[in-house]
Design a protein around this motif. Structure first.
Motif, short mmCIF file in Angstrom:
data_model
loop_
_atom_site.label_atom_id
_atom_site.label_comp_id
_atom_site.label_asym_id
_atom_site.label_seq_id
_atom_site.Cartn_x
_atom_site.Cartn_y
_atom_site.Cartn_z
N ASN A 302 2.62 -3.79 5.28
CA ASN A 302 2.76 -4.25 3.90
C ASN A 302 1.41 -4.58 3.27
O ASN A 302 1.15 -4.26 2.11
CB ASN A 302 3.67 -5.48 3.85
N VAL A 306 -0.15 -2.90 -0.10
CA VAL A 306 -0.49 -3.72 -1.27
C VAL A 306 -1.99 -3.61 -1.58
O VAL A 306 -2.39 -3.45 -2.74
CB VAL A 306 -0.08 -5.18 -1.04
N HIS A 309 -2.87 -0.28 -3.16
CA HIS A 309 -2.44 -0.22 -4.55
C HIS A 309 -3.37 -1.02 -5.45
O HIS A 309 -3.79 -0.55 -6.52
CB HIS A 309 -1.01 -0.74 -4.67
N LEU A 310 -3.72 -2.24 -5.04
CA LEU A 310 -4.56 -3.08 -5.87
C LEU A 310 -5.98 -2.54 -6.00
O LEU A 310 -6.65 -2.78 -7.01
CB LEU A 310 -4.60 -4.50 -5.30
N SER A 377 5.71 -13.72 1.09
CA SER A 377 4.35 -13.51 0.60
C SER A 377 3.89 -14.71 -0.22
O SER A 377 4.67 -15.33 -0.96
CB SER A 377 4.28 -12.25 -0.25
N ILE A 409 0.38 -11.56 2.87
CA ILE A 409 1.46 -10.60 2.65
C ILE A 409 2.56 -10.79 3.69
O ILE A 409 2.31 -10.78 4.89
CB ILE A 409 0.94 -9.15 2.68
N ALA A 414 7.54 -3.63 0.57
CA ALA A 414 6.23 -3.48 -0.06
C ALA A 414 6.35 -3.03 -1.51
O ALA A 414 5.58 -3.46 -2.38
CB ALA A 414 5.38 -2.49 0.73
N LEU A 417 6.87 -6.02 -3.69
CA LEU A 417 5.65 -6.82 -3.84
C LEU A 417 4.70 -6.16 -4.83
O LEU A 417 4.10 -6.84 -5.68
CB LEU A 417 4.96 -6.98 -2.47
N ILE A 418 4.56 -4.85 -4.74
CA ILE A 418 3.69 -4.12 -5.66
C ILE A 418 4.21 -4.23 -7.09
O ILE A 418 3.44 -4.46 -8.04
CB ILE A 418 3.57 -2.65 -5.21
N LEU A 421 3.39 -7.71 -8.45
CA LEU A 421 1.99 -7.81 -8.83
C LEU A 421 1.70 -7.04 -10.13
O LEU A 421 0.97 -7.53 -10.99
CB LEU A 421 1.10 -7.29 -7.68
#
Length: 427
Positions: A302, A306, A309-310, A377, A409, A414, A417-418, A421
């Motif tokens: 995860n 994340v 992606h960030l 998270s 995380i 996942a 979570l993405i 965010l």
């Protein structure tokens, strides 16, 4: 099951140190809610108190529930013994007070959990335990910080909060050159990702409140003795090498050559100083170890998703996660944590402190709290919370400016979570 068996990690995580209760046959380790233990004879009581015989006397110094936890973590870390204690903070405190007396010096990484840094500064101010901070990622500077008065080196295996992996073997070489013990906080890695003793660590400790407990229920710590450092005759460490007159002149390094540090940490740290671990918290932490090998891969996967992606998000200036290819710390990840560098890292938010705090306030799945390593998270603003007591220039040097948030995380999906965010960063 014997604590020294040669089974794989998952089997040890479930079985090491435990066996069915000999009286009732209970398969789960019982929760021993007692503060005292009956002695068979006055002679047996005297032997236990004088360290001539192993056994339980008063639960501040040890409890059968905690003993199973100690054996299990010692086995998973590859140590000879362990001491379960009230918190990760008290674990570090007992380690330092066992190794050093007033006027002694030690070298510590300057990138640590904020509570550790605060404790070290307080111990220097009030008790004259002198600390020299150095960057563990700059080995030349770190080696230069060690002098003939240095009595120990303290590092984290994975740095809280940046997620950087430290070259443990290289730091261990520095410690061995000066014949001083290397102390490693292995909280973020757990023995599932890194076993510091295999790379030269002499003492390992954990906050059980994080990944080992894993569910945000426990406050606890544990100290693991590698059993490899030769304390015998070394006057720099009197608790290990000199007689304890109140224990009949016993010399721990002679009586317990492979477990001397653990015995000293228990007798001085637990019996004298008193930060015992409650059996209930030991029970919860012990239960947490049984799923550690299942949870850590999910945490890491995860975190990788994340962080990736960030790293390409237009509202994010920087991601510190060294599991990403191209990160300067990535080669050490490949060496020490091929399964991934844990699940804690920082990000810099474009827009500074205001944008960072807006992100925290707008998230719906992430919880805003100071712990790490839970199933859920978590997020926090280190500069105003966990690391606020650091001098501002040191915070900036450690990568903890006002635009930085720390992520831990968890085990959610996942994709969720993405999405959480993304919606928060969209503001």
């Amino acid at each position: 099951m014997s604590s020294d068996c040669r089974n794989h990690f998952a089997t040890l995580a479930v079985h090491a140190g435990a066996s069915p209760d000999p009286v009732t046959g209970a398969r789960v380790t019982p929760l021993y809610l007692t503060n005292g233990f009956a002695f068979e004879t006055p002679e047996a009581a005297a032997d236990i108190f004088a360290l001539r015989k192993s056994g339980y006397s008063y639960a501040r110094g040890g409890n059968p529930t905690g003993a199973v936890l100690e054996k299990r973590i010692a086995t998973l870390e590859g140590g000879t013994n362990a001491v379960a204690i009230a918190s990760g903070q008290s674990a570090l405190l007992v380690i330092l007070l066992t190794l050093l007396k007033s006027g002694d010096e030690y070298v510590s990484a300057n990138r640590l959990f904020g509570g550790s840094l605060g404790l070290m500064r307080r111990l220097e101010e009030r008790h004259d335990l002198k600390v020299t901070f150095a960057n563990p990622l700059d080995l030349d500077a770190f080696a230069a910080a060690v002098t003939e008065r240095t009595r120990a080196i303290v590092i984290e295996s994975i740095v809280n909060p940046s997620g950087d992996v430290v070259d443990i073997a290289a730091v261990a070489d520095i410690a061995k050159k000066h014949n001083i013990p290397l102390v490693v906080d292995n909280t973020l890695a757990t023995p599932y990702l890194i076993r510091p003793i295999e790379y030269g660590a002499d003492i390992v400790f954990h906050s059980l409140s994080k990944f080992i407990g894993g569910h945000g229920q426990v406050i606890g710590g544990i100290i693991v003795d590698a059993g490899k450092f030769n304390w015998a005759g070394d006057a720099r460490y009197p608790l290990l090498s000199e007689p304890w007159e109140d224990y009949g002149g016993i010399v721990l390094s002679e009586k317990f050559p492979q477990t001397a540090f653990g015995v000293a940490a228990r007798v001085y740290g637990m019996r004298d100083l008193g930060p015992g671990l409650s059996p209930f918290n030991a029970f919860l932490a012990l239960t947490g170890t049984e799923t550690l090998h299942l949870r850590m891969p999910r945490h890491v996967a995860n975190a990788q998703a994340v962080a990736r992606h960030l790293a390409s998000h237009p509202a994010i200036a920087e991601v510190s996660y060294p599991g990403l290819e191209g990160h300067p710390n990535h080669p050490l990840v490949q060496r020490y944590t091929p399964e991934g560098p844990g699940a804690v890292f920082t990000v810099r938010v474009k827009g500074g402190e205001t944008a960072a705090k807006h992100l925290i306030s707008t998230l719906k799945i992430f919880s805003h709290l100071a712990n790490i390593g839970e199933t859920r998270s978590l997020i926090i603003h280190p500069a105003t919370t966990t690391h606020k007591n650091m001098p501002p220039e040191e915070r900036i040097a450690a990568g903890l400016g006002p635009d930085v948030v720390r992520l831990s995380i968890g085990l959610e999906d996942a994709a969720d979570l993405i999405a959480d965010l993304d919606q928060a960063l969209a503001g």
